[in-house]
Every structure is written in C-alpha cells, then in structure tokens.
Scaffold this motif. Structure first.
Motif, mmCIF file in Angstrom:
data_model
loop_
_atom_site.group_PDB
_atom_site.id
_atom_site.type_symbol
_atom_site.label_atom_id
_atom_site.label_comp_id
_atom_site.label_asym_id
_atom_site.label_seq_id
_atom_site.Cartn_x
_atom_site.Cartn_y
_atom_site.Cartn_z
ATOM 1 N N GLU A 25 0.809 -1.213 0.000
ATOM 2 C CA GLU A 25 0.000 0.000 0.000
ATOM 3 C C GLU A 25 0.846 1.269 0.000
ATOM 4 N N ASP A 26 2.135 1.146 0.262
ATOM 5 C CA ASP A 26 3.041 2.298 0.243
ATOM 6 C C ASP A 26 3.970 2.157 -0.955
ATOM 7 N N ALA A 27 3.703 2.938 -2.001
ATOM 8 C CA ALA A 27 4.481 2.813 -3.241
ATOM 9 C C ALA A 27 5.611 3.834 -3.337
ATOM 10 N N LYS A 28 5.779 4.682 -2.339
ATOM 11 C CA LYS A 28 6.799 5.732 -2.416
ATOM 12 C C LYS A 28 8.212 5.147 -2.501
ATOM 13 N N VAL A 29 9.098 5.943 -3.110
ATOM 14 C CA VAL A 29 10.519 5.598 -3.175
ATOM 15 C C VAL A 29 11.256 6.507 -2.193
ATOM 16 N N TYR A 30 11.971 5.905 -1.262
ATOM 17 C CA TYR A 30 12.724 6.660 -0.266
ATOM 18 C C TYR A 30 14.221 6.494 -0.524
ATOM 19 N N PHE A 31 15.004 7.431 0.006
ATOM 20 C CA PHE A 31 16.433 7.168 -0.074
ATOM 21 C C PHE A 31 17.122 7.514 1.235
ATOM 22 N N THR A 32 18.198 6.786 1.439
ATOM 23 C CA THR A 32 19.035 6.974 2.614
ATOM 24 C C THR A 32 20.437 6.561 2.192
ATOM 25 N N SER A 33 21.321 6.362 3.133
ATOM 26 C CA SER A 33 22.666 5.913 2.778
ATOM 27 C C SER A 33 22.916 4.544 3.386
ATOM 28 N N TYR A 34 23.789 3.790 2.739
ATOM 29 C CA TYR A 34 24.138 2.472 3.267
ATOM 30 C C TYR A 34 24.745 2.595 4.671
ATOM 31 N N GLY A 35 25.317 3.756 4.954
ATOM 32 C CA GLY A 35 25.998 3.920 6.226
ATOM 33 C C GLY A 35 25.085 4.173 7.406
ATOM 34 N N THR A 36 23.838 4.604 7.147
ATOM 35 C CA THR A 36 22.938 4.908 8.263
ATOM 36 C C THR A 36 21.785 3.916 8.364
ATOM 37 N N LEU A 37 21.025 3.763 7.285
ATOM 38 C CA LEU A 37 19.883 2.843 7.270
ATOM 39 C C LEU A 37 18.985 3.039 8.491
ATOM 40 N N GLN A 38 18.567 4.288 8.669
ATOM 41 C CA GLN A 38 17.651 4.625 9.745
ATOM 42 C C GLN A 38 16.386 5.231 9.138
ATOM 43 N N GLU A 39 15.240 4.690 9.505
ATOM 44 C CA GLU A 39 13.983 5.167 8.932
ATOM 45 C C GLU A 39 13.763 6.653 9.211
ATOM 46 N N LYS A 40 14.225 7.129 10.348
ATOM 47 C CA LYS A 40 14.024 8.535 10.704
ATOM 48 C C LYS A 40 14.804 9.475 9.783
ATOM 49 N N ASP A 41 15.808 8.952 9.083
ATOM 50 C CA ASP A 41 16.608 9.778 8.178
ATOM 51 C C ASP A 41 16.132 9.700 6.732
ATOM 52 N N PHE A 42 15.047 8.968 6.491
ATOM 53 C CA PHE A 42 14.541 8.828 5.124
ATOM 54 C C PHE A 42 14.196 10.183 4.512
ATOM 55 N N LYS A 43 14.446 10.285 3.222
ATOM 56 C CA LYS A 43 13.910 11.374 2.422
ATOM 57 C C LYS A 43 13.157 10.742 1.259
ATOM 58 N N ILE A 44 12.197 11.454 0.735
ATOM 59 C CA ILE A 44 11.353 10.902 -0.319
ATOM 60 C C ILE A 44 11.913 11.284 -1.684
ATOM 61 N N LEU A 45 12.162 10.270 -2.501
ATOM 62 C CA LEU A 45 12.630 10.512 -3.862
ATOM 63 C C LEU A 45 11.469 10.764 -4.813
ATOM 64 N N ASP A 46 10.438 9.941 -4.707
ATOM 65 C CA ASP A 46 9.319 10.087 -5.630
ATOM 66 C C ASP A 46 8.111 9.339 -5.105
ATOM 67 N N ARG A 47 6.979 9.576 -5.773
ATOM 68 C CA ARG A 47 5.732 8.968 -5.300
ATOM 69 C C ARG A 47 5.658 7.482 -5.614
ATOM 70 N N ASP A 48 6.369 7.031 -6.682
ATOM 71 C CA ASP A 48 6.418 5.605 -6.992
ATOM 72 C C ASP A 48 7.577 5.342 -7.949
ATOM 73 N N LEU A 49 7.874 4.075 -8.162
ATOM 74 C CA LEU A 49 9.031 3.695 -8.974
ATOM 75 C C LEU A 49 8.893 4.118 -10.433
ATOM 76 N N LEU A 50 7.705 3.947 -11.000
ATOM 77 C CA LEU A 50 7.517 4.308 -12.403
ATOM 78 C C LEU A 50 7.736 5.800 -12.628
ATOM 79 N N HIS A 51 7.203 6.607 -11.720
ATOM 80 C CA HIS A 51 7.379 8.052 -11.875
ATOM 81 C C HIS A 51 8.838 8.433 -11.667
ATOM 82 N N TRP A 52 9.509 7.771 -10.757
ATOM 83 C CA TRP A 52 10.940 8.022 -10.537
ATOM 84 C C TRP A 52 11.729 7.693 -11.804
ATOM 85 N N MET A 53 11.368 6.595 -12.460
ATOM 86 C CA MET A 53 12.023 6.231 -13.715
ATOM 87 C C MET A 53 11.764 7.288 -14.788
ATOM 88 N N GLN A 54 10.538 7.776 -14.850
ATOM 89 C CA GLN A 54 10.199 8.794 -15.843
ATOM 90 C C GLN A 54 10.995 10.076 -15.625
#
Length: 373
Positions: free
Chosen positions: A71-100
């Motif tokens: 139900e959550d299609a958003k794309v988030y990004f973080t760094s391999y060095g942290t991997l903490q949900e609280k540090d997430f930022k949103i890249l896009d609303r979904d994978l297809l739109h991110w690809m576009q």
C-alpha cells in the motif's frame, strides 16, 4: 523475500526500456530478487530496516528503498551507512514516476511524512465520496471494465482501481508526498471538476470533466511535467474514445491499418494524435517485431557461467571468487580447486561481461542456459 506487486510492474517496464542495469551513467537498478537479496543481506536490512527493500543505488553510498507494504508505493532514499527510517527522504511517489524523471537521487528534500489518523479518515471519506460519484455514470464504469492497455504509443496503459479511485488522482489533483491539493481555478491549474481516468507510460493523464456529463464526457489529454495543464481534446465522448482504443488494440500488430486509421485522426492537427501517429510510424514491421520479441525473451532468460579451468592466473581468479562469494582467502583457494565453479547466474544479456573477465585471465568457461519455467 516477497517483493511488492508495484515493483514487478516497474521492473517489467524498466527491462523493456533499458538494456543495462546501470542507467544514466551511475544509477544501478537491482533487477531481480537475487541481487536485491544480496544487498539486503550484505547491508543487514533485516536488522536495521526490516520493513524495507533496496531497489537501486547511485553506485556510491546512497540507496533507494521501497516498503514491503504494497500500500506504500513511495521511493525513499538513505545511505548504506545509516539505514535509519528517521533519516529517510522521499525521492518520488512511486518507482515508475521516478524512472520517468530519470532516477534522480537528489530531487526531493522532504522529510518523510505519514498521514495522521485524521488525515487518513479524511482521505477515506473523500475516496468514498468519489466512488459514489463515479458510480452514477455507467459509461465511466464501462470504460474501466473494458480497458485496453496499449504499450509504446503514448496511449492509456494504466487504469485506476475502483476501490481506490482517489489514489489515482495523486500527482494531478493532489500531491501525497507534500500532502497538499493541486487544484486551482487559474489557467493551467488542475480543475476540481476533472477526473483522471487513465494515464500512459509517461504519467500523462487522460481525463474527463464532470461538468460535461450531458455530452457523455469528452476525453482530454495533457502532457505531464509541463508546469501547467493544457487540455487537448482527443475524443468527443468516452464511448467514442473506447471505440478508438478498441480498434487500435485489436489491430496493434498491423502497422498498415494503424497508419491509415490514425492518419484520419491527425487531419485536424490534433497534437496528441499526431504524436501517436508518429509512434506508429516508428514501429518495426511485424517480422522485425517478432524477432525483437524473441531476442528480448532470449536476452532475459536465466543463464549460468561456470569456470571449468581456472587457467594460469590462479590467484586472480581466487581474488574474484573471494569478492563474489565473500569468502576468506583460504575458502576461496579451496573453491578454486573444484572442477566446475559457478561464477555468475542471471540474465543472459549480461553474462558476456563475466565471460570476458574470466577469459582475459586465461580461464575456460561454460555457459548454461536454464530451462524456461
């Protein structure tokens, strides 16, 4: 590992559009469960982010992740060095739109926002209200009941799920990432009376105006990402649009028919139908298309590369085995003594890199094509 269904849809389209796992010189898209699992295990997602799945990285320290909740299609990004949900930022609303958008890793700086209970209740209320509204129009329901997903021609490929019709308006009537309405009354704004009924690969919307119900809903199209909405009328009614799509779908492999049929629609200088007509003109003929499909299917067929003789550069082969299997030096040395060593498993189109790497070191290789399921 169970991957969300929207990832399956994304990767099928990605593999049709790109012939490499590295795109735009730096973005590495993970194309199968094996690669995803390797990243998941290596970076200990099970410990730090058990509810998320790595889907791509920037060939550096940043990684794009999605939720394992469908139900959550958003794309988030973080760094391999942290991997903490609280540090997430949103890249896009979904994978297809991110690809576009060409897979940017720095597009958004919005901190992840979750719906409050009040916002969720309001969303569900608005969704129910919209469902009740569209249920009043049988022509709308018929359009979705008999849909024609047509690829590569800028025509509708995506249709809403009736139970969640409001979510399909995301990115048009509202922005779920920023939790704000995009509706306005100025020229170029998305109007409150509009409803997106389908979209194409590029997320360009096809929509109706509820104020035109008496005319049986003329269909409009607009280019997404232009900074404003400029409606282009593509059909006089929803029934007429469905009839056009039906003819195109039934004759989608007959280039001559499509050329003649669409030429009639471009006579008035309609910008949308001119684009579709151009896409048809660029289509290969049927024989070429069939061969291309065979090549495509063959390219993505699973294959394995085995080392049958490590050759003169034993320690370099040992070093490769150590890296690939994450072995100790002694373990890699022991593996190198086997008569037949599995070196790579994945799509056939990417095995040549592994073969050349090994053969340049003097090793002898064997390629095994796996049976299709």
């Amino acid at each position: 590992m169970k991957l969300p269904s929207h990832w399956d849809s994304f990767i099928k389209i990605f593999q049709k559009k790109f012939d490499s796992e590295i795109v735009y010189d730096r973005v590495h898209v993970f194309q199968n469960e094996e690669v995803i699992n390797e990243r998941f295990t290596t970076y200990e997602f099970a410990t730090y982010l058990p509810g998320y799945i790595p889907v791509a990285d920037d060939s550096g320290g940043q990684v794009a992740v999605i939720s394992n909740n469908d139900e959550d299609a958003k794309v988030y990004f973080t760094s391999y060095g942290t991997l903490q949900e609280k540090d997430f930022k949103i890249l896009d609303r979904d994978l297809l739109h991110w690809m576009q958008q060409k897979f940017p890793f720095d597009k958004r700086n919005d901190k992840m926002t979750e719906m409050t209970a009040e916002q969720q209740a309001l969303f569900e209320k608005e969704n129910d209200k919209m469902r009740q509204k569209v249920n009043q129009f049988q022509s709308l329901l018929n359009f979705w009941k008999q849909s024609y997903p047509i690829e590569n021609l800028s025509l509708p490929e995506n249709y809403p799920v009736m139970e969640n019709i409001l979510a399909f308006q995301d990115g048009y009537a509202f922005n779920s990432v920023l939790t704000k309405s995009l509706i306005g009354e100025k020229k170029g704004d998305f109007k409150e009376s509009w409803l997106v009924i389908a979209s194409n690969y590029f997320a360009d919307p096809f929509f109706i105006d509820f104020n035109e119900a008496q005319e049986n809903f003329p269909i409009y199209f607009a280019f997404h990402g232009a900074g404003k909405w400029t409606p282009i009328k593509v059909a006089d009614s929803i029934d007429g649009f469905q009839e056009i799509l039906n003819k195109i779908f039934e004759n989608r492999f007959d280039k001559n028919y499509l050329d003649s049929f669409l030429k009639e629609l471009t006579i008035s200088g309609n910008e949308f139908w001119e684009e579709v007509y151009q896409n048809v003109s660029d289509m290969p003929d049927r024989a070429e298309e069939e061969q291309r499909q065979k090549n495509y299917e063959s390219d993505w067929r699973e294959a394995e590369v085995y080392i049958t003789d490590i050759g003169p550069n034993k320690m370099k082969i040992v070093s490769l085995l150590k890296k690939i299997y994450k072995l100790s030096g002694a373990e890699a040395l022991q593996m190198s003594k086997e008569n037949r060593i599995l070196y790579y498993k994945g799509p056939r189109k990417w095995i040549q890199v592994s073969v050349e790497e090994l053969e340049n070191l003097g090793a002898t290789t064997e390629i095994v094509m796996l049976d299709l399921e």
